[in-house]
Design a protein around this motif. Sequence first.
Motif, PDB file in Angstrom:
ATOM      1  N   LYS A  77       0.829  -1.201   0.000  1.00 33.01           N
ATOM      2  CA  LYS A  77       0.000   0.000   0.000  1.00 33.01           C
ATOM      3  C   LYS A  77       0.870   1.260   0.000  1.00 33.01           C
ATOM      4  N   ALA A  78       1.975   1.229   0.768  1.00 30.57           N
ATOM      5  CA  ALA A  78       2.885   2.366   0.799  1.00 30.57           C
ATOM      6  C   ALA A  78       3.520   2.607  -0.570  1.00 30.57           C
ATOM      7  N   LEU A  79       3.898   1.519  -1.246  1.00 31.22           N
ATOM      8  CA  LEU A  79       4.472   1.635  -2.585  1.00 31.22           C
ATOM      9  C   LEU A  79       3.462   2.214  -3.569  1.00 31.22           C
ATOM     10  N   GLN A  80       2.227   1.751  -3.440  1.00 30.22           N
ATOM     11  CA  GLN A  80       1.171   2.285  -4.314  1.00 30.22           C
ATOM     12  C   GLN A  80       0.975   3.783  -4.079  1.00 30.22           C
ATOM     13  N   SER A  81       0.965   4.177  -2.796  1.00 30.27           N
ATOM     14  CA  SER A  81       0.797   5.597  -2.465  1.00 30.27           C
ATOM     15  C   SER A  81       1.971   6.419  -3.002  1.00 30.27           C
ATOM     16  N   LYS A  82       3.189   5.871  -2.847  1.00 27.47           N
ATOM     17  CA  LYS A  82       4.377   6.567  -3.341  1.00 27.47           C
ATOM     18  C   LYS A  82       4.342   6.712  -4.852  1.00 27.47           C
ATOM     19  N   ALA A  83       3.930   5.614  -5.527  1.00 31.89           N
ATOM     20  CA  ALA A  83       3.839   5.650  -6.989  1.00 31.89           C
ATOM     21  C   ALA A  83       2.798   6.665  -7.436  1.00 31.89           C
ATOM     22  N   ALA A  84       1.678   6.709  -6.730  1.00 28.52           N
ATOM     23  CA  ALA A  84       0.619   7.669  -7.077  1.00 28.52           C
ATOM     24  C   ALA A  84       1.117   9.108  -6.869  1.00 28.52           C
ATOM     25  N   ALA A  85       1.849   9.332  -5.743  1.00 29.49           N
ATOM     26  CA  ALA A  85       2.376  10.663  -5.466  1.00 29.49           C
ATOM     27  C   ALA A  85       3.406  11.075  -6.520  1.00 29.49           C
ATOM     28  N   GLU A  86       4.272  10.125  -6.918  1.00 30.09           N
ATOM     29  CA  GLU A  86       5.275  10.424  -7.940  1.00 30.09           C
ATOM     30  C   GLU A  86       4.621  10.721  -9.280  1.00 30.09           C
TER      31      GLU A  86
END
Length: 251
Positions: A77-86
Amino acid sequence: MPKNPFTRGHRRALNKRHKIAVAGVATLGAAAVVFSAVPGNAETTTSEAAVSSAPVKYSSEQLKARQADVSEQLAAKALQSKAAAEAKAAKAHAAAKAKAKAAAAAKKKAAHAAAAKKAAQARKAKAASRAAHRAKLKAAVHKSYANNLDGWIKESLDIMKAKGIPGSYNGLHRNIIRESSGNPNAINNWDINAINGIPSKGLLQVIPPTFKAYHVPGTSWNIYDPVANITAAANYAADRYGSMDNVNSAY
């Protein structure tokens, strides 16, 4: 053997009791059958209910496995959030870059338009200046002047003014009187120029090479023409002495 009067009635009574008893036994037997069939399922249902209501107990290995699974889910979930933010940041950066590029293009276009407008205005102003100059010169040439020394000097002054050649009426008149006494056909046949074969001619006694070099456009090429002679001599004096007004002797 004599018949017993109660035997038949008793039999009848027994038969009735027996029937009741048999029916009761049959009923009890059916109930027993049903009861014997039900307890298995009933017991199973009761056991499952009891099991589902009882608290679940996990071993340490199971707890570790569940903790690892939760950690993996949180990490994903953290990776998904980071990818979305990037992705959002990249989109914003691209939009800002496009906006800056569009602004730069608009600024460049505006600068080109301003430069073109300025150049057009300069060309227009230059054309207007040339037109005014031509009109002024034309007016000076076509103005009516007296055919005498006064008229010749005044016409020459108008042409000189249009061409930017300095000089005044008094300066021209003074030098003309000294050089030729106001005779447009005067010629010097005795000075050094005459000895060298190029005598001075006209109102202001100009030698032919000087007249040719300082001839003013719009005037005659005849060295004896009063106006052409005066303007050429004034143009030469302006170049060498600053103005014919500064000439007080042979020049």
